[in-house]
Design an enzyme around this catalytic site. Structure first.
Site, PDB file in Angstrom:
ATOM      1  N   LYS A 240       0.442  -0.217   0.186  1.00  0.00           N
ATOM      2  CA  LYS A 240       0.146   0.184   0.081  1.00  0.00           C
ATOM      3  C   LYS A 240       0.825   1.242  -0.051  1.00  0.00           C
ATOM      4  CE  LYS A 240      -4.181  -1.749   2.591  1.00  0.00           C
ATOM      5  NZ  LYS A 240      -4.767  -1.598   1.587  1.00  0.00           N
ATOM      6  N   ARG A 314     -10.467 -11.211   2.197  1.00  0.00           N
ATOM      7  CA  ARG A 314     -11.477 -12.380   1.293  1.00  0.00           C
ATOM      8  C   ARG A 314     -10.849 -13.767   1.045  1.00  0.00           C
ATOM      9  NH1 ARG A 314     -11.909  -9.235  -3.906  1.00  0.00           N
ATOM     10  NH2 ARG A 314     -11.208  -7.449  -2.291  1.00  0.00           N
TER      11      ARG A 314
HETATM   12  N1  BES Z   1      -8.150  -3.871   4.113  1.00  0.00           N
HETATM   13  C1  BES Z   1      -8.401  -3.468   2.868  1.00  0.00           C
HETATM   14  C2  BES Z   1      -9.612  -1.913   2.600  1.00  0.00           C
HETATM   15  C3  BES Z   1      -9.594  -1.080   2.982  1.00  0.00           C
HETATM   16  C4  BES Z   1      -9.236  -0.304   2.406  1.00  0.00           C
HETATM   17  C5  BES Z   1      -9.713  -0.831   4.908  1.00  0.00           C
HETATM   18  C6  BES Z   1      -9.532   1.097   3.322  1.00  0.00           C
HETATM   19  C7  BES Z   1     -10.175   0.018   5.793  1.00  0.00           C
HETATM   20  C8  BES Z   1      -9.379   1.621   4.898  1.00  0.00           C
HETATM   21  C9  BES Z   1      -8.475  -4.552   2.040  1.00  0.00           C
HETATM   22  O1  BES Z   1      -7.443  -5.573   1.847  1.00  0.00           O
HETATM   23  C10 BES Z   1      -7.914  -3.196   0.550  1.00  0.00           C
HETATM   24  O2  BES Z   1      -6.894  -3.739   0.443  1.00  0.00           O
HETATM   25  N2  BES Z   1      -9.179  -3.734  -0.371  1.00  0.00           N
HETATM   26  C11 BES Z   1      -8.122  -3.827  -1.901  1.00  0.00           C
HETATM   27  C12 BES Z   1      -8.940  -4.569  -2.700  1.00  0.00           C
HETATM   28  C13 BES Z   1      -8.057  -4.650  -3.792  1.00  0.00           C
HETATM   29  C14 BES Z   1      -7.394  -5.053  -3.594  1.00  0.00           C
HETATM   30  C15 BES Z   1      -9.093  -5.284  -4.886  1.00  0.00           C
HETATM   31  C16 BES Z   1      -8.740  -2.609  -1.560  1.00  0.00           C
HETATM   32  O3  BES Z   1     -10.259  -2.339  -1.046  1.00  0.00           O
HETATM   33  O4  BES Z   1      -7.827  -1.345  -2.320  1.00  0.00           O
HETATM   34 ZN    ZN Z   2      -5.778  -5.319   1.362  1.00  0.00          ZN
END
Ligand code: BES
Ligand code: ZN
Ligand code: ZN
Length: 460
Positions: A240, A314
């Protein structure tokens, strides 16, 4: 904060009187105070400090309005450096909402502040002539457990690493009278939790699966609550960037809420049979991290192509959901997860995203949402979405379509592959479980969203 119920007003640093719009008094005219909703007038009358709280038109009043107005009361009381308040509600019907408004607003995570400048109120007395003792004490208990969840979500990631978090859950369960066992890495390997193990590979801590059981009802229905417990989500090798990573200690909010549910249900002795499952691990970057392009076999047997290591929630939930059905014999499942950033794009932080394979459950949650102010909004799960998560080298892939559209739906479509026909609700709390700035009684940081919703649904 201590809450007490009194038959008549008692001395305090600040007396709070609700005023309905249209109420005429000289002092209101003098200050042009119309008692519109969520407005206040603070005066000193004969050495007594009084806050008049405008609650608007009586026929427009709702529990949510009361909760919100009392967040204003708390803010102003704190600004006045009051330590105690005495509240006189206009209608006892809304006393429960008053309790929620003040308890949920009177919170700040100040553990790491050397000066506790934001220190809040110590006591609130509420004037009620016929207190419903059982209902009020339940409301207080639920709110205290919302704060319990907030504390967990706000805590440093390291202090709640998967092993420490599992131990803490065990301790919490012991005190609450909930049965608890922890599946360690060797057992997870034996049972074939391929996805949970893959996500956790970059971490110094082994993954933990915490299984908590509370039996308060007759045999028959068994509801499983499954929580995403990523104690830190760096994104893994799909790291990230700055601006997204800073709040990722909160990626265990689903698991924290599940622990809160078990604790609350036991404390309230609800007549239900429930099991809580927390899938705990870190999503870290390192030489052993799982990699984009890997194919992994899940607990259920389906194989998954890792298209993006940041779509890890997921993956761990898929194993936990399948385990809840196969091993724990759940007849109904609710999962709570900070699953996708996309849910904020869809709904802002005004509602939790709800996706389900069961229309009746959707209705039930909508009602519980309206009652508690923790709104949910359903998104569709058409078969077309399931087509888009088919893998090219494995059965499934962990992101859908172009990876940009309908992110929340693809997350749920993936989970759906692991629940078969079991009635299931997925609650995407990514936007509601964490607020960057406060909104009414939802304080900044972890909000504890989901706990009041679930308790209301369970009670119903
Ligand atoms: N933990 C994140 C989702 C999230 C984002 C929670 C912001 C709280 C605040 C999750 O694991 C994630 O990174 N999801 C990705 C999915 C994508 C790679 C398909 C996302 O939401 O960008
Ligand atoms: Zn994630
Ligand atoms: Zn995550």
């Amino acid at each position: 904060m201590k809450i007490e119920f009194v038959k008549q007003e008692k001395g305090s640093d600040l007396a709070v009187y609700e005023v309905a719009e249209g109420t005429r008094r000289n002092i209101f005219d003098a200050f042009d105070f119309k008692a519109e909703f969520n407005t206040t007038l603070i005066v000193t009358e004969e050495d007594k400090r009084i806050l008049y709280l405008g609650i608007g038109k009586e026929k427009e009043l709702s529990e949510e309005r009361i909760r919100r107005a009392y967040s204003t009361v708390i803010n102003q009381a704190v600004a006045l450096k009051a330590k105690s308040i005495c509240i006189q509600p206009l209608s006892e019907k809304y006393a429960g909402a008053v309790i929620e408004g003040i308890l949920l607003s009177n919170y700040s995570f100040d553990k790491y502040k050397t000066k506790k400048e934001e220190k809040k109120l110590d006591t609130a007395a509420i004037v009620v002539r016929n207190p419903d003792a059982k209902k009020f004490s339940e409301t207080i208990r639920i709110c205290q457990n919302v704060l319990f969840v907030r504390d967990l979500v706000n805590e440093n990631s390291e202090l709640k690493n998967p092993v420490a978090f599992a131990k803490f859950a065990e301790e919490t369960c012991k005190n609450a009278g909930v049965k608890c066992r922890i599946l360690q890495k060797s057992e997870l390997e034996k049972h074939g939790f391929g996805l949970l193990l893959a996500v956790s590979r970059g971490s110094n801590y082994p993954p933990q699966l915490v299984v908590m059981e509370y039996h308060g009802g007759k045999a028959g229905e068994k509801i499983a609550f499954v929580g995403k417990g990523i104690t830190f989500d760096s994104g893994g090798l799909n790291l990230k960037p700055t601006g997204y990573i800073e709040t990722m200690r909160g990626d265990m909010a689903g698991a924290a809420t599940v622990l809160g549910i078990m604790k609350t249900a036991a404390e309230l002795e609800l007549p239900v049979n429930i099991v809580g499952v927390m899938a705990l691990c870190e999503n870290m970057i390192g030489p052993s991290s799982y990699k984009p392009g890997d194919s992994v076999k899940s607990y259920k047997g389906k194989t998954v192509e890792i298209a993006n290591t940041d779509a890890e929630g997921r993956l761990i939930l898929a194993d936990a959901l399948a385990f809840s059905i196969k091993e724990l014999k759940a007849t109904k499942i609710v999962d709570l997860a900070t699953l996708t950033g996309a849910v904020r794009v869809a709904l802002g932080d005004y509602a939790t995203g709800l996706l389900t394979n069961n229309a009746e459950l959707a209705k039930q949650f909508e009602k519980a949402g309206e009652k508690t102010g923790e709104l949910v909004w359903q998104l569709p799960l058409w078969d077309d979405f399931s087509e888009d998560i088919k893998g090219s080298i494995a059965d499934l892939k962990n992101i859908g379509g172009d990876g940009k559209s309908a992110g929340t739906i693809y997350g749920a479509a993936f989970l759906k592959e692991f629940v078969d026909k079991t009635p299931w609700v997925h609650l995407d709390i990514a936007a509601t479980a964490w607020y960057d700035k406060p909104r009414y009684y939802m304080t900044k940081g972890g909000t504890g969203a989901g706990l009041r919703l679930i308790m209301e649904w369970l009670k119903r």
